[in-house]
Design a protein around this motif. Structure first.
Motif, PDB file in Angstrom:
ATOM      1  N   ILE A 212       0.861  -1.214   0.048  1.00 37.21           N
ATOM      2  CA  ILE A 212       0.141   0.187   0.197  1.00 37.21           C
ATOM      3  C   ILE A 212       0.726   1.317   0.022  1.00 37.21           C
ATOM      4  O   ILE A 212       0.445   2.170  -0.853  1.00 37.21           O
ATOM      5  N   VAL A 213       1.911   1.156   0.815  1.00 32.92           N
ATOM      6  CA  VAL A 213       2.734   2.467   0.754  1.00 32.92           C
ATOM      7  C   VAL A 213       3.544   2.597  -0.508  1.00 32.92           C
ATOM      8  O   VAL A 213       3.480   3.936  -0.868  1.00 32.92           O
ATOM      9  N   ASP A 214       4.003   1.712  -1.091  1.00 36.48           N
ATOM     10  CA  ASP A 214       4.665   1.733  -2.241  1.00 36.48           C
ATOM     11  C   ASP A 214       3.743   2.285  -3.284  1.00 36.48           C
ATOM     12  O   ASP A 214       4.452   3.226  -4.029  1.00 36.48           O
ATOM     13  N   ALA A 215       2.627   1.906  -3.213  1.00 36.22           N
ATOM     14  CA  ALA A 215       1.557   2.026  -4.413  1.00 36.22           C
ATOM     15  C   ALA A 215       1.269   3.879  -4.178  1.00 36.22           C
ATOM     16  O   ALA A 215       0.991   4.556  -5.080  1.00 36.22           O
ATOM     17  N   CYS A 216       1.114   4.076  -2.995  1.00 29.58           N
ATOM     18  CA  CYS A 216       0.684   5.410  -2.691  1.00 29.58           C
ATOM     19  C   CYS A 216       1.948   6.435  -3.217  1.00 29.58           C
ATOM     20  O   CYS A 216       1.758   7.493  -3.811  1.00 29.58           O
ATOM     21  N   HIS A 217       3.210   6.087  -2.677  1.00 30.40           N
ATOM     22  CA  HIS A 217       4.410   6.765  -3.314  1.00 30.40           C
ATOM     23  C   HIS A 217       4.447   6.766  -5.050  1.00 30.40           C
ATOM     24  O   HIS A 217       4.638   7.908  -5.614  1.00 30.40           O
ATOM     25  N   GLY A 218       3.942   5.728  -5.576  1.00 30.29           N
ATOM     26  CA  GLY A 218       3.762   5.561  -7.028  1.00 30.29           C
ATOM     27  C   GLY A 218       2.972   6.347  -7.470  1.00 30.29           C
ATOM     28  O   GLY A 218       2.876   7.008  -8.594  1.00 30.29           O
ATOM     29  N   ALA A 219       1.620   6.874  -6.798  1.00 29.50           N
ATOM     30  CA  ALA A 219       0.776   7.892  -7.174  1.00 29.50           C
ATOM     31  C   ALA A 219       1.234   9.301  -6.703  1.00 29.50           C
ATOM     32  O   ALA A 219       0.371  10.101  -7.115  1.00 29.50           O
ATOM     33  N   GLY A 220       2.257   9.326  -6.406  1.00 30.48           N
ATOM     34  CA  GLY A 220       2.670  10.955  -6.129  1.00 30.48           C
ATOM     35  C   GLY A 220       2.574  11.413  -4.582  1.00 30.48           C
ATOM     36  O   GLY A 220       2.700  12.607  -4.507  1.00 30.48           O
ATOM     37  N   PHE A 221       2.324  10.591  -3.754  1.00 30.98           N
ATOM     38  CA  PHE A 221       2.155  11.011  -2.205  1.00 30.98           C
ATOM     39  C   PHE A 221       2.730   9.973  -1.301  1.00 30.98           C
ATOM     40  O   PHE A 221       2.593   8.954  -1.378  1.00 30.98           O
TER      41      PHE A 221
END
Length: 307
Positions: A212-221
C-alpha cells in the motif's frame, strides 16, 4: 525376564489348548514352543499350565498372567497400527500458518473444512503471524505449510507458489464523503492524498503494508498514517469507528457492512493483494500432500463478486 514372544506363546497355548496347534498358529515347531513356555515358567517361578492327555489347561497363575498378556499385546498392536497411520499420514498433526488477512479469504476456511472431513484423525493446529514470522516457523519445523501475503525471494529451501492476486478496495466510514460518491470507474489512488490512513502494523516493511505504501508513493504522495492496528481486523474496527480510511483485500468486504463502505479502486490502479502458499518439500505425508493439493485449488475459486 519375560519377553513379548513369551506372552504371545502363552496366549496361543491358552486359546488353542494344545501345543501342536499353538505352534502351528505361531508358525514354529513344537519343541521351540515348549522351550519358550519352560523359560517363561522358570523366569516367574510358577507353573502356567497343567499338562493333561487332552491338552493344556491354565493354572491360577497362568490365568492371572493371561489377562496381563492380552493387555500388553493389544497395546503393542495398537501402537504399531498408530505408527503405521502416522507414516501414511492418516493421523498425526498438520500445523498451518497464516497471515490475518489470508484467513479472511473464504477459500482458506473452506480448504481447512474439507481437510477436517477427509482426515478426521489428523490434528490441525493454526498459527497466525506476519510473513517473516511464518517463514521462520516453517524453517524451524513449527509449521508445515503457510499462507502469506509477501513473496519469499531467494528461498531455495522453500517452495513458494502464488495462489492468486486479489483486488484491493478502499474501506471508508459510512458517513465519509467518498462513501457518498458513485464512480463507475472506481477510486483513483491519488484521490486519497490528504486522507487519514489506518494500516496494519504487523505487516510493516513487508506484505500488504509495504504494498500500500509503495503504491501511494507511485501515485505521487506519502500516505498520512494516522493509526496502525496490530492486524487487519483491528484496522477495520478503527475505520468503522470513523478514525480514517484503509485499503484492504476485497475479501474483507463482509466486515462491518453497516459502518464501512468498500469502494473499488480504478482499473488504472493495479493494486492487488497476492496470496502465496509456502512449504518445505520434505517429509510430505499423505495428509500434508492432500492439504497442499486442495490449497492449490484456491487458484480456481478465488474470484469474488464485485463489491
Amino acid at each position: 525376564m519375560l519377553e513379548l514372544r513369551h506372552l504371545r506363546a502363552l496366549i496361543a497355548i491358552a486359546e488353542e489348548g494344545n501345543l501342536t496347534l499353538a505352534a502351528e498358529r505361531l508358525g514354529i515347531q513344537q519343541p521351540p514352543l515348549t522351550r519358550l513356555l519352560r523359560r517363561a515358567e522358570q523366569a516367574l517361578g510358577v507353573i502356567l499350565f497343567e499338562r493333561h492327555p487332552r491338552g493344556m489347561r491354565l493354572t491360577a497363575a497362568g490365568r492371572t498372567l493371561l489377562d496381563g498378556a492380552y493387555d500388553v499385546v493389544d497395546r503393542l498392536e495398537e501402537a504399531v497400527r498408530d505408527v503405521g497411520r502416522v507414516m501414511r499420514g492418516e493421523s498425526g498433526e498438520l500445523a498451518v500458518g497464516f497471515t490475518n488477512s489470508a484467513m479472511c479469504h473464504p477459500s482458506l476456511p473452506a480448504v481447512l473444512g474439507d481437510f477436517r472431513q477427509r482426515w478426521p484423525d489428523v490434528d490441525v493446529s493454526l498459527t497466525e503471524g506476519n510473513s517473516s514470522q511464518l517463514l521462520g516457523a516453517l524453517r524451524d519445523d513449527r509449521v508445515d505449510v503457510a499462507f502469506v501475503r509477501a513473496s519469499i525471494p531467494d528461498a531455495s529451501d522453500i517452495v513458494v507458489e502464488q495462489l492468486f492476486d486479489e483486488p484491493m478496495v478502499v474501506a471508508v466510514p459510512i458517513g465519509h464523503a467518498l462513501a457518498q460518491q458513485v464512480c463507475a470507474d472506481g477510486i483513483r489512488l491519488g484521490d486519497l492524498e490528504g486522507e487519514d490512513f489506518i494500516l496494519y502494523q504487523s505487516q510493516y516493511n513487508n506484505g500488504l503494508y509495504r504494498t500500500i505504501v509503495d503504491a501511494c508513493h507511485g501515485a505521487g504522495f506519502t500516505p498520512s498514517i494516522r493509526q496502525k492496528g496490530p492486524q487487519l481486523m483491528a484496522a477495520l474496527n478503527l475505520v468503522a469507528g470513523g478514525l480514517g480510511i484503509s485499503i484492504v483485500p476485497q475479501s474483507m468486504g463482509a466486515h462491518h457492512p453497516s459502518q464501512i463502505r468498500y469502494l473499488p479502486l480504478s482499473k488504472k490502479t493495479p493494486l492487488t493483494a497476492s496470496l502465496y502458499l509456502i512449504f518445505r518439500p520434505v517429509r510430505m505425508s499423505g495428509a500434508k500432500l492432500y492439504f497442499i493439493h486442495q490449497a492449490r485449488k484456491m487458484r480456481c475459486h478465488s474470484s469474488l463478486k464485485s463489491l
